[in-house]
Design a protein around this motif. Structure first.
Motif, PDB file in Angstrom:
ATOM      1  N   PRO A 107      -2.592  -3.543  -1.694  1.00 45.75           N
ATOM      2  CA  PRO A 107      -2.092  -2.229  -1.253  1.00 45.75           C
ATOM      3  C   PRO A 107      -1.863  -2.135   0.243  1.00 45.75           C
ATOM      4  CG  PRO A 107      -3.957  -2.001  -2.762  1.00 45.75           C
ATOM      5  CD  PRO A 107      -3.892  -3.450  -2.379  1.00 45.75           C
TER       6      PRO A 107
ATOM      7  N   TYR B 132      13.616   3.518   3.280  1.00 47.79           N
ATOM      8  CA  TYR B 132      12.759   2.353   3.018  1.00 47.79           C
ATOM      9  C   TYR B 132      11.295   2.719   2.801  1.00 47.79           C
ATOM     10  CZ  TYR B 132      11.632   2.760   8.005  1.00 47.79           C
ATOM     11  OH  TYR B 132      11.221   3.221   9.227  1.00 47.79           O
ATOM     12  N   SER B 133      10.788   3.704   3.549  1.00 50.47           N
ATOM     13  CA  SER B 133       9.371   4.052   3.422  1.00 50.47           C
ATOM     14  C   SER B 133       9.059   4.623   2.043  1.00 50.47           C
ATOM     15  CB  SER B 133       8.975   5.065   4.503  1.00 50.47           C
ATOM     16  OG  SER B 133       9.766   6.228   4.401  1.00 50.47           O
ATOM     17  N   LYS B 134      10.037   5.252   1.427  1.00 49.43           N
ATOM     18  CA  LYS B 134       9.852   5.799   0.087  1.00 49.43           C
ATOM     19  C   LYS B 134       9.527   4.698  -0.917  1.00 49.43           C
ATOM     20  CE  LYS B 134      12.465   8.256  -3.487  1.00 49.43           C
ATOM     21  NZ  LYS B 134      13.762   8.888  -3.823  1.00 49.43           N
ATOM     22  N   TYR B 135      10.022   3.495  -0.653  1.00 53.11           N
ATOM     23  CA  TYR B 135       9.813   2.373  -1.571  1.00 53.11           C
ATOM     24  C   TYR B 135       8.608   1.517  -1.179  1.00 53.11           C
ATOM     25  CZ  TYR B 135      14.463   3.628  -3.249  1.00 53.11           C
ATOM     26  OH  TYR B 135      15.531   4.297  -3.769  1.00 53.11           O
ATOM     27  N   GLY B 136       7.920   1.869  -0.087  1.00 59.10           N
ATOM     28  CA  GLY B 136       6.715   1.144   0.319  1.00 59.10           C
ATOM     29  C   GLY B 136       6.916   0.180   1.467  1.00 59.10           C
TER      30      GLY B 136
ATOM     31  N   LEU C 257       2.415  -4.664  -3.752  1.00 63.04           N
ATOM     32  CA  LEU C 257       1.495  -3.592  -3.368  1.00 63.04           C
ATOM     33  C   LEU C 257       0.420  -3.377  -4.425  1.00 63.04           C
ATOM     34  CD1 LEU C 257       3.993  -0.988  -1.832  1.00 63.04           C
ATOM     35  CD2 LEU C 257       2.382  -2.474  -0.624  1.00 63.04           C
ATOM     36  N   HIS C 258       0.741  -3.738  -5.655  1.00 61.43           N
ATOM     37  CA  HIS C 258      -0.283  -3.680  -6.693  1.00 61.43           C
ATOM     38  C   HIS C 258      -1.348  -4.757  -6.453  1.00 61.43           C
ATOM     39  CE1 HIS C 258      -1.981  -2.768 -10.605  1.00 61.43           C
ATOM     40  NE2 HIS C 258      -1.977  -4.079 -10.898  1.00 61.43           N
TER      41      HIS C 258
ATOM     42  N   ARG D 180       2.085  -5.464   4.401  1.00 62.53           N
ATOM     43  CA  ARG D 180       3.150  -4.931   5.261  1.00 62.53           C
ATOM     44  C   ARG D 180       4.422  -5.707   4.974  1.00 62.53           C
ATOM     45  NH1 ARG D 180      -0.226  -5.207  10.822  1.00 62.53           N
ATOM     46  NH2 ARG D 180      -0.628  -7.259   9.906  1.00 62.53           N
TER      47      ARG D 180
ATOM     48  N   ILE E 213       8.254  -5.664  -4.182  1.00 64.29           N
ATOM     49  CA  ILE E 213       7.277  -4.910  -3.391  1.00 64.29           C
ATOM     50  C   ILE E 213       6.344  -4.096  -4.280  1.00 64.29           C
ATOM     51  CG2 ILE E 213       8.751  -2.892  -3.040  1.00 64.29           C
ATOM     52  CD1 ILE E 213       7.499  -2.702  -0.222  1.00 64.29           C
ATOM     53  N   LYS E 214       6.857  -3.633  -5.437  1.00 61.30           N
ATOM     54  CA  LYS E 214       5.988  -2.889  -6.350  1.00 61.30           C
ATOM     55  C   LYS E 214       4.825  -3.767  -6.811  1.00 61.30           C
ATOM     56  CE  LYS E 214       9.715   0.035  -8.197  1.00 61.30           C
ATOM     57  NZ  LYS E 214      10.475   0.383  -9.426  1.00 61.30           N
TER      58      LYS E 214
END
Length: 701
Positions: free
Chosen positions: A651, A670-674, A647-648, A654, A643-644
């Protein structure tokens, strides 16, 4: 003087007799015959000789008297002590040379000087008081005072005083014999100072011994106590260490331990070797058992002979409890590493089974006999899911999802759920002012259910289970593996046969059980859950009349947030979803479920392939609307890393995280990790549908 006076009287009498005789003879001399005259001359010659002899005796007496006077004068003047004669007005009227030397002046200088001039001002009253006693009583007075010489230098004098009576018999003068005792006084003062220093040192040592945060004691060779510090005395139930002197271990509150203590003492005394840092139990005067870390060394005198022993111990009960707790945690962590892997694979299998069963039920009429079989299979899957959840409880990193919980509702619902259909009854005692606690409702409910099931299984013939809740404040003196603070304590008491003592250390071990039914995971799971909540689970008491399990959970002062129930509805939608999962069976099942809901699904085995497909879809203007990523991919890129990178690239992507490790901390936050949502395997079609609808609806607004 008396001898001289006697001689003078005797010679005077002889002269008188001679003169009288001569006068008498002169009157009769003319009438005397020659013969009488001759006789008279002879008599006079005799008197002459006697007078000469008497004169010689007188001369010798005089010489002896002079010698005696000189000897007395020498003895008086050169005596090792000073002699003073004091008038009734306090003046020095006579003194010897020694006294003159002591007072630093010539004898003539001292005469008629007031004695008070040579007495220290602070000691004048001493002289006055003792002189008053001399004047009113016979005998002597002895006292010490400070005197000073002509130069003003002080010295200590010891005085012997006596009164001299005058010719009329009235007390007037008195004589003083003085000796310089300065060295003696200095020695006495030095001794006093030394004794005071010794007392101060002993007192300081006593303070140190009493301040040392360990228990200290010492015994003689007969194993009787010679002394101890205050902490040891308090452990023995005494107010003062002196109370223990002369006592032995049989006189103490730990009589049950006395034989072992004395055995260790004798070993040290006989062998002459120390016994260091060994652990032993002790029963306090209140009957409570604690653990000690003890060291004992032989006591030796100056000749190296053993005269007893010195012992020291520290209360390590709290440390023992912590070590026991740590050992339990280590056991659970060891099992957790195995349980996590098993549960992950097990949940993947359940995912396929539950998905197929759910889809199959949709194709069959509820009145059909097959529908009932499918429902039974679905219920079995739920039970299997609960078992997997217990495995996951041991899994490392299974953080609970914490919320403020209303204790009363959770306890009552757990009792109803766990004891429904059993032969056991239950009753709850819950005070109105009971605090809420901060916990994961599902996990605590599971722990409570496990303990209740354990209580029910302890009563094969049925009985009553009493559940009692109360507010408690924990402190270090409680010897509980808890931080200081507020807790909600919940106690579950059964009426079973109790737990045998040899089993107490094993009751929280995974798969340990003494019951004919049960798998031994219930208490272990409950123990692990409470540990993760920073609480604890303990056996508070066990006997033939039953067992009491108590657990503590941190209290919360926040209000309970009541969530509204949402009735799941199966809705048809559309969209393009990428599924990343290493298990083909799971990928296929999710694909079927998505297609059933109207979505188009694409698949990838790991993160690298998922990223490649996502980029390709963007380049062809056919992007994915959502991605479902498995958190753990053995030997590949999992969801947390993927996911990192995603999102790069995008952005606005979902992504839903999914895992068979339903207790993984990523799922809890989970939201903390995106991620925008979470799916814990196994999950229903309805749950998938509701989550997707919520995410897409939120995006449209």
């Amino acid at each position: 003087m008396a001898l001289e006076d006697d001689q003078r009287c005797k010679y005077s009498e002889l002269r008188k007799r001679a003169r009288a005789s001569l006068a008498r003879k002169e009157k009769d001399l003319s009438a005397m015959s020659s013969e009488d005259i001759q006789k008279l001359v002879h008599e006079l010659d005799t008197y002459q000789v006697e007078l000469e002899i008497q004169n010689e005796d007188l001369r010798q007496v005089q010489e002896e008297l002079n010698t005696s006077r000189k000897r007395f004068s020498d003895l008086y003047d050169f005596a090792p002590v000073g002699y003073l004669t004091i008038s009734d007005k306090g003046l020095i009227v006579e003194c010897n040379l020694t006294a003159a030397e002591m007072l630093g002046g010539e004898r003539g200088f001292l005469l008629n000087q007031p004695l008070s001039a040579f007495i220290a001002k602070e000691d004048q009253d001493i002289l006055y008081n003792h002189r008053a006693k001399l004047l009113h009583s016979e005998g002597q007075q002895s006292f010490d005072l400070r005197m000073k010489n002509k130069q003003g230098a002080f010295f200590y004098a010891h005085v012997e005083g006596t009164v001299l009576a005058d010719v009329d018999g009235d007390a007037g003068q008195f004589r003083m014999c003085i000796g310089d005792v300065t060295e003696r006084k200095q020695a006495e003062e030095a001794l006093t100072i030394s004794e005071q220093k010794n007392k101060d040192a002993y007192k300081f040592l006593e303070i140190i011994v009493d301040t040392i945060p360990v228990r200290l004691f010492w015994k003689d060779k007969k194993l009787n106590y010679l002394g101890c510090n205050r902490l040891f005395a308090q452990d023995a139930g005494c107010r003062d260490p002196e109370e223990l002197v002369g006592a032995n271990d049989y006189d103490m509150g730990w009589t049950v331990n006395a034989d072992q203590y004395r055995k260790d003492d004798l070993e040290v005394i006989k062998s002459g070797k120390s016994k260091l840092n060994y652990e032993e139990p002790q029963t306090t005067p209140e009957g409570k058992q604690i653990w000690l870390s003890t060291s004992k060394v032989p006591l030796r005198d100056a000749k190296d002979n053993i005269i007893g022993l010195l012992g020291v111990y520290e209360d390590v009960t709290q440390r023992k409890l912590e070590e026991t707790e740590l050992l339990k945690v280590q056991k659970l962590e060891s099992l957790g590493r195995l349980a996590g892997g098993i549960a992950h694979n097990f949940n993947n299998i359940l995912m396929s089974i539950m998905g197929n069963v759910s889809l199959a039920k949709m194709t069959v009429s509820p009145t059909d006999s097959i529908y009932e079989r499918l429902t039974n299979a679905e219920e079995a899957c739920f039970r299997a899911k609960d078992l997997a959840q217990q495995f996951l409880t041991f899994s490392k990193g299974g953080d609970p999802v914490m919320t403020t919980i209303l204790v009363a509702d959770l306890v009552k619902s757990s009792c109803q759920l766990a004891l429904s259909g059993t032969t056991s009854s239950w009753e709850c005692s819950i005070p109105e002012d009971l605090w809420n606690f901060y916990a994961d409702a599902n996990q605590i409910g599971q722990a409570l259910t496990n303990i209740l099931i354990n209580a029910d299984q302890a009563m094969p013939n049925g009985g009553k289970i009493k559940v009692c809740c109360q507010n408690v404040v924990s402190s270090e003196t409680d010897n509980l593996p808890l931080k200081n603070g507020k807790y909600v304590k919940t106690s579950i008491r059964d009426q079973g046969i109790g737990i045998r003592e040899e089993y107490l250390d094993s009751i929280f071990d995974p798969y340990f059980t003494t019951k004919a039914t049960g798998n031994g995971l219930g208490l272990s799971s409950a123990y692990s859950i409470l540990k993760k909540h920073e609480g604890c689970l303990i056996v508070e008491s066990t006997s033939e009349s039953g067992t009491v399990f108590s657990f503590y959970i941190p209290a919360s002062t926040s209000d309970v947030e009541l969530a509204e129930d949402a009735e799941p509805q199966l809705l048809k939608s559309s969209g393009k979803i990428l599924v990343m999962d290493d298990d083909k069976m799971v990928r296929d099942m999710i694909g079927v479920m998505l297609e059933h809901l109207g979505y188009h699904a694409a698949f990838a085995e790991d993160g690298e392939k998922a990223l490649a497909k996502y980029v390709k879809a963007m380049q062809t203007n056919k992007p994915f609307d959502l991605v479902i990523m498995d958190l753990i991919i053995p030997d590949g890129m999992g969801g947390a890393e993927a996911i990192k990178k995603l999102l790069h690239i995008d952005p606005f992507a979902r992504v839903i995280v999914s895992s068979g490790y339903s207790n993984d901390p990523v799922l809890s936050n989970y939201s903390k990790y995106g991620f925008v949502g979470v799916l814990a395997k196994p999950y229903h079609l309805n749950k998938l549908n509701v989550l997707l609808e919520n995410i897409f609806n939120a995006s449209n607004h």
